[in-house]
Design a protein around this motif. Structure first.
Motif: not given
Length: 655
Positions: A333-353
């Motif tokens: 799901x995360x990989x699919x969300x990354x593609x979803x966001x990229x097509x909309x001009x958004x990059x995803x940065x995940x933080x594990x604090x």
């Protein structure tokens, strides 16, 4: 292949010009066959073309759609007239011309009625033409490698236009049109750039002209990301006029816009660990970001409360850390969300604090013979061990912690494909927690200052991050501002050529100025302006929990921290509005974000001037943001109200 939503293609009419030499006779035969196929196809599709497609970039919301319908509806008693570049409400009985408020706002005055406002001088005409949605065509002059992105952006543009319409499917053919075709021409120069970087050119040029009986919109961009922004702006030059012939779509008949962002990093941070937020709701956030030209989704996915992210190489993390089995984000799901966001001009940065804000999800070490991976987990009384319950910090003396983190980092890089930016967390470490644990194990005497233990932990995880990234350090590593990022520790443990500090303290704190003076690049998230979760009261009895007062959209909008010192502009990579979820879940997500995040978006995109004496906001800003709210409601967002409807209907009289 990228996951394009093919259902939206029903409204897409794509013409691609390809020059290819071939035998004339063979070409004629093929042409005749093609014509026959097309005739059959067009006949069979004649009805379906008139259907507004399902909007894949929105989640249907009855309330927001009803609110949008009410917002664009005009009372028959009133009309609006443009007087001295300002719309005024007048009685329809005495008016020479009946005009809807939306049409008046779009055509009155010279400034562009788009959000965020363009950063470069632009001109918008004061005339419009009516058209039908099925007249929109695409001419793409992009190479094959980028055509999929352009096509997807064009379909999203079509969906946005369709969302404005207040007509039933069977009425669409009756909508008035003054043109024959609406042609959208898109040229992308650098076809190989399909991944966002801080250096990516997101600029675009957009022109709209009426050529005879055709409206021609031309978008020229260096990259697909600039082209997507151009299409977003084009969608904002279109509106629904309910008073013209029972309702029709309109577009300005002339426009010339040059535009580019002020900052390369324009982010929204969303915390999904205190309260779980579904993937559909996260997609809504990304859709809203795209509508406002924001480009970084900072995903604070774990904290001491929960660890809901599947780490394939360490499955114990979500098994022990998720609230329940159906509150987990799978790697797929995360990989699919990354593609979803990229097509909309958004990059995803995940933080594990780390090393603080790490508790539940880290408790399985003893069962696996790995020792205590985290200490002070769920300790009571909590206020002695952390800033909010439950407590938990990683055990800096257990070597297995670093092994687990390396596997987590490797899986995150694989899931996101993000190798330029990595967020390591690093905020609010409670040294008392460590001191008490280390004292019990007789190792506290090794450190006269536990900040050095914290610093050594940081150096160790950075080396593990290098290994997880194939032996190469990500170009930009982000860490929250903290005691470790202050003098004298920052220069000892943070390489200023590689570490970016996300400064979250109040704008009057000295820490950001000191960081900049020491040569560090910063991302600004000042708590006194850009923390969108503040102002909702206490959620516990002890400790500071409210961070009052509420940050209104005006507070968000006028905040210009780089205006304090010229060095700010040269050392600021960007800014980020933050939404923590102690008092938030997806039911209130839209209203917490919008329109305040839209106000933030204009500040970091074009940074319009603010009166330095009064910090006043002009009428045009109120008008444009109100119109942007209407657009977002049309797309299904539950956007918070700006003011009473009377103020919208009486421009300028509430300022």
């Amino acid at each position: 292949m990228l996951p394009f939503e093919t259902e939206a293609y029903k409204m897409s009419y794509v013409r691609i010009k390809i020059m290819k030499a071939s035998d004339l006779r063979r070409a004629l035969v093929l042409l005749l066959l093609l014509c026959g196929v097309l005739m059959v196809y067009f006949f069979s599709q004649q009805t379906s073309r008139l259907n507004i497609p399902h909007l894949p970039d929105t989640l249907d919301s009855v309330d927001s759609q009803s609110a949008y319908a009410a917002a664009v509806k005009t009372d028959a008693r009133w009309t609006w007239a443009c007087t001295k570049d300002h719309c005024e409400k007048v009685s329809a009985a005495t008016a020479d011309r009946i005009q809807s408020l939306t049409t008046c706002n779009m055509l009155c005055g010279n400034g562009p009625k788009v959000w965020p406002v363009p950063s470069l001088p632009s001109k918008i005409g004061t005339q419009s033409v009516a058209f039908q949605i099925q007249q929109i065509q695409l001419e793409s002059f992009s190479k094959k490698t980028t055509f999929g992105y352009v096509e997807h952006a064009f379909n999203a543009f079509n969906n946005s236009v369709a969302s404005y319409m207040q007509k039933r499917d069977d009425d669409l053919a009756q909508i008035r049109s003054e043109i024959d075709n609406f042609i959208v021409k898109i040229t992308v120069v650098f076809a190989h750039i399909v991944k966002l970087r801080l250096s990516t050119d997101e600029s675009y040029n957009l022109t709209v002209n009426l050529n005879g009986k055709n409206i021609v919109a031309t978008i020229q961009a260096k990259t697909v990301f600039g082209a997507r922004h151009g299409l977003e702006t084009l969608s904002q030059l279109i509106w629904w006029d309910e008073l013209d012939s029972g309702g029709t779509l309109k577009i300005v008949s002339s426009a010339a816009i040059q535009d580019k962002p002020l900052m390369p990093y324009r982010g929204i941070m969303l915390d999904t660990s205190r309260n779980f937020i579904s993937l559909n709701a996260i997609k809504r956030v990304i859709n809203g970001m795209a509508a406002n030209k924001l480009n970084v989704f900072h995903w604070h996915v774990s904290d001491s409360q929960s660890f809901p992210l599947e780490i394939p190489s360490v499955p114990q993390m979500h098994r022990y850390g998720a609230y329940q089995n159906d509150m987990v984000y799978s790697a797929r799901e995360v990989t699919e969300l990354v593609d979803y966001a990229r097509l909309r001009g958004v990059r995803i940065v995940i933080e594990i604090d780390t090393p603080a804000h790490a508790g539940n999800g880290w408790t399985w070490g003893p069962q696996e013979n790995l020792g205590e991976l985290a200490v002070c987990v769920n300790a009571q009384p909590w206020f002695m061990f952390c800033g909010e319950p439950p407590c938990g910090q990683l055990n800096p003396e257990n070597p297995q912690v670093y092994e687990v983190l390396e596997r987590i980092y490797r899986d995150i890089i694989k899931m996101t494909g993000e190798d330029e930016i990595f967020h390591i967390g690093g905020d609010e470490v409670n040294l008392d927690c460590w001191e008490q644990y280390l004292f019990k194990n007789l190792t506290s005497t090794n450190y006269t200052d536990l900040h050095n233990l914290w610093g050594e932990f940081t150096l160790k995880i950075l080396n593990r991050l290098d290994q997880a990234n194939g032996g190469k350090r990500p170009t930009h590593i982000i860490a929250w501002s903290s005691n470790l990022s202050r003098r004298p520790y920052n220069m000892k443990y943070f390489d200023k050529d590689n570490i970016i500090i996300q400064s979250w303290g109040a704008s009057d704190w000295s820490e950001t100025r000191e960081l900049i003076a020491d040569g560090y690049k910063v991302i600004l998230s000042h708590v006194n302006a850009w923390y969108l979760d503040c102002g909702f009261g206490r959620w516990r009895e002890r400790g500071e929990a409210a961070c009052d007062p509420y940050r209104s959209w005006q507070t968000v909008y006028i905040h210009q921290p780089w205006s304090y010192d010229p060095l700010y502009k040269s050392h600021t990579l960007g800014a980020e509005a933050c939404l923590w979820s102690e008092q938030l879940d997806e039911l209130s997500l839209d209203a917490r974000l919008w329109p305040r995040a839209a106000a933030f978006a204009e500040r970091v995109w074009s940074d319009p001037k603010v009166d330095p004496d009064t910090y006043g906001i002009t009428e045009s800003v109120y008008t444009r943001l109100t119109m942007q709210r209407d657009r977002m409601m049309a797309r299904g967002f539950g956007v918070e109200a700006l003011w009473p409807r009377w103020c919208t209907q009486n421009p300028g009289m509430c300022l």
